[in-house]
Design an enzyme around this catalytic site. Structure first.
Site, PDB file in Angstrom:
ATOM      1  N   LYS A 222      57.537  23.646  49.905  1.00 59.39           N
ATOM      2  CA  LYS A 222      56.533  22.593  50.094  1.00 59.39           C
ATOM      3  C   LYS A 222      56.256  22.309  51.568  1.00 59.39           C
ATOM      4  O   LYS A 222      57.023  22.663  52.452  1.00 59.39           O
ATOM      5  CB  LYS A 222      56.923  21.344  49.306  1.00 59.39           C
ATOM      6  CG  LYS A 222      56.591  21.567  47.817  1.00 59.39           C
ATOM      7  CD  LYS A 222      56.655  20.351  46.957  1.00 59.39           C
ATOM      8  CE  LYS A 222      56.174  20.742  45.542  1.00 59.39           C
ATOM      9  NZ  LYS A 222      56.592  19.792  44.536  1.00 59.39           N
ATOM     10  N   ARG A 257      63.273  23.248  40.539  1.00 63.09           N
ATOM     11  CA  ARG A 257      62.060  24.013  40.217  1.00 63.09           C
ATOM     12  C   ARG A 257      61.708  24.854  41.441  1.00 63.09           C
ATOM     13  O   ARG A 257      61.396  24.293  42.489  1.00 63.09           O
ATOM     14  CB  ARG A 257      60.943  23.024  39.875  1.00 63.09           C
ATOM     15  CG  ARG A 257      59.627  23.658  39.478  1.00 63.09           C
ATOM     16  CD  ARG A 257      58.578  22.573  39.203  1.00 63.09           C
ATOM     17  NE  ARG A 257      57.305  23.151  38.819  1.00 63.09           N
ATOM     18  CZ  ARG A 257      56.387  23.591  39.678  1.00 63.09           C
ATOM     19  NH1 ARG A 257      56.618  23.521  40.981  1.00 63.09           N
ATOM     20  NH2 ARG A 257      55.255  24.088  39.254  1.00 63.09           N
TER      21      ARG A 257
HETATM   22  N1  HH2 Z   1      55.323  20.563  41.946  1.00 64.89           N
HETATM   23  C1  HH2 Z   1      54.205  21.293  41.709  1.00 64.89           C
HETATM   24  C2  HH2 Z   1      53.746  21.453  40.412  1.00 64.89           C
HETATM   25  N2  HH2 Z   1      54.405  20.926  39.356  1.00 64.89           N
HETATM   26  N3  HH2 Z   1      56.249  19.710  38.505  1.00 64.89           N
HETATM   27  C3  HH2 Z   1      57.380  19.009  38.708  1.00 64.89           C
HETATM   28  N4  HH2 Z   1      58.076  18.496  37.674  1.00 64.89           N
HETATM   29  N5  HH2 Z   1      57.868  18.784  39.978  1.00 64.89           N
HETATM   30  C4  HH2 Z   1      57.219  19.274  41.079  1.00 64.89           C
HETATM   31  O1  HH2 Z   1      57.697  19.027  42.216  1.00 64.89           O
HETATM   32  C5  HH2 Z   1      56.022  20.021  40.899  1.00 64.89           C
HETATM   33  C6  HH2 Z   1      55.554  20.218  39.567  1.00 64.89           C
HETATM   34  C7  HH2 Z   1      53.489  21.936  42.852  1.00 64.89           C
HETATM   35  O2  HH2 Z   1      54.052  23.197  43.159  1.00 64.89           O
HETATM   36  P1  HH2 Z   1      53.459  24.660  42.721  1.00 64.89           P
HETATM   37  O3  HH2 Z   1      53.454  24.793  41.245  1.00 64.89           O
HETATM   38  O4  HH2 Z   1      54.150  25.705  43.468  1.00 64.89           O
HETATM   39  O5  HH2 Z   1      52.035  24.714  43.292  1.00 64.89           O
HETATM   40  P2  HH2 Z   1      50.643  24.482  42.621  1.00 64.89           P
HETATM   41  O6  HH2 Z   1      50.601  23.058  42.244  1.00 64.89           O
HETATM   42  O7  HH2 Z   1      49.674  24.796  43.736  1.00 64.89           O
HETATM   43  O8  HH2 Z   1      50.524  25.370  41.449  1.00 64.89           O
END
Ligand code: HH2
Length: 283
Positions: A222, A257
């Protein structure tokens, strides 16, 4: 740490080990692996590879939540998600969670074989809790301030830990009142928080465990990591991610995660070994 029961009676054995949740993004504009796994077959291969690398759960999402991202319509989200969820649910040998904020999409994903709902809005869709209760599946409730498009524009807390904690306590109570039995909570790193808020939340993550729900920590790659280490781009955040995952586990996280499953499985296992260590011969 209590285990989490899935609807088929099997357990997420959180009491046995910290679980690694591997991120499967089926989005063209995801912040960290933008578009690399956009077609279904690459997303499926990526998910299966993460299981080989030690993932305990696969979290499949089709709507990017990066700051500034635009929303995706439900039919498009389902079109991206369902082929990936159905194959992974059949082949992956680990539970599949669906990362969505829409009850209609969650329903379709559960029908396709997902067994956990990961809702970054903690049940903002009025249909969401009813669906989850009816299907008797676990839910991850996450804290977010504002919504993805605007969340970095107004970020003021007087006490970030107290405010996020109290929000999660209230949403968990609402989920229970709706009949949901298996609840995990997540402070939502990067969602409407300044860099310092994220650092404080991580340093004081232990305070969330006293709510009595397993804590999920999603720090992987992040922005606050890049910003702390001198504006590092997303593909250079592995060591920073490892540091945050170590601290999350040391501070009581039950699930992390992550994108880099092979590396973070080792990080988690190493920290867990230290935490469980007893001197030979000692009682
Ligand atoms: N962060 C993201 C998406 N979903 N769910 C939970 N429970 N906790 C988190 O910190 C979280 C989440 C964002 O990360 P990522 O999936 O890598 O990116 P994107 O939202 O661009 O798909």
């Amino acid at each position: 740490m209590k285990d989490v029961r899935l609807s088929d009676g099997s357990l997420l054995a959180l009491s046995q080990r910290v679980h690694v949740m591997g991120i499967v993004n089926v989005t063209p504009d995801s912040f960290s692996d933008g578009g690399r796994f956009f077609d279904a077959s690459s997303a499926i291969d990526h998910g299966l590879e993460m299981v080989e690398e030690g993932a305990d759960i696969l979290d499949v999402g089709a709507e990017s939540t990066r700051p500034g991202a635009s929303p995706v319509q439900a039919d498009e989200e389902e079109r991206r998600l369902l082929p990936v969820v159905s194959v992974l649910a059949e082949k992956a040998r680990v539970p599949v969670s669906v990362d969505t904020t829409k009850a209609s999409v969650a329903r379709a994903a559960l029908d396709a074989g997902a067994t956990i709902v990961n809702d970054i809005t903690a049940g903002a869709d009025p249909q969401m809790f009813g669906l989850i209760a009816e299907r008797r599946v676990p839910v991850v409730l996450m804290h977010m301030r504002g919504e993805p498009r605007t969340m970095q524009t107004s970020v003021v807390y007087s006490d970030v830990v107290a405010e996020v904690r109290s929000f999660l306590e209230q949403r968990a109570a609402a989920a229970r009142a709706a009949g949901i039995e298996e609840i995990l909570i997540d402070p939502g790193f990067g969602f409407g928080k300044l860099r310092e808020h994220n650092l404080v939340l991580l340093g004081r993550l232990r305070e969330f465990t006293t709510l009595g729900y397993p804590v999920v920590a999603g720090t992987s790659r992040k922005t606050f990591i890049g910003a702390t280490l001198g504006d590092l781009p997303v593909d250079e955040r592995l060591e920073g991610t490892a540091a945050t995952v170590s601290l999350a586990v040391a501070n009581g996280a039950a699930v992390v995660r992550v994108h880099d499953v092979r590396a973070m499985r080792r990080v988690v296992d190493m920290v867990s070994a230290v935490m469980e260590a007893k001197e030979p011969g000692a009682q």
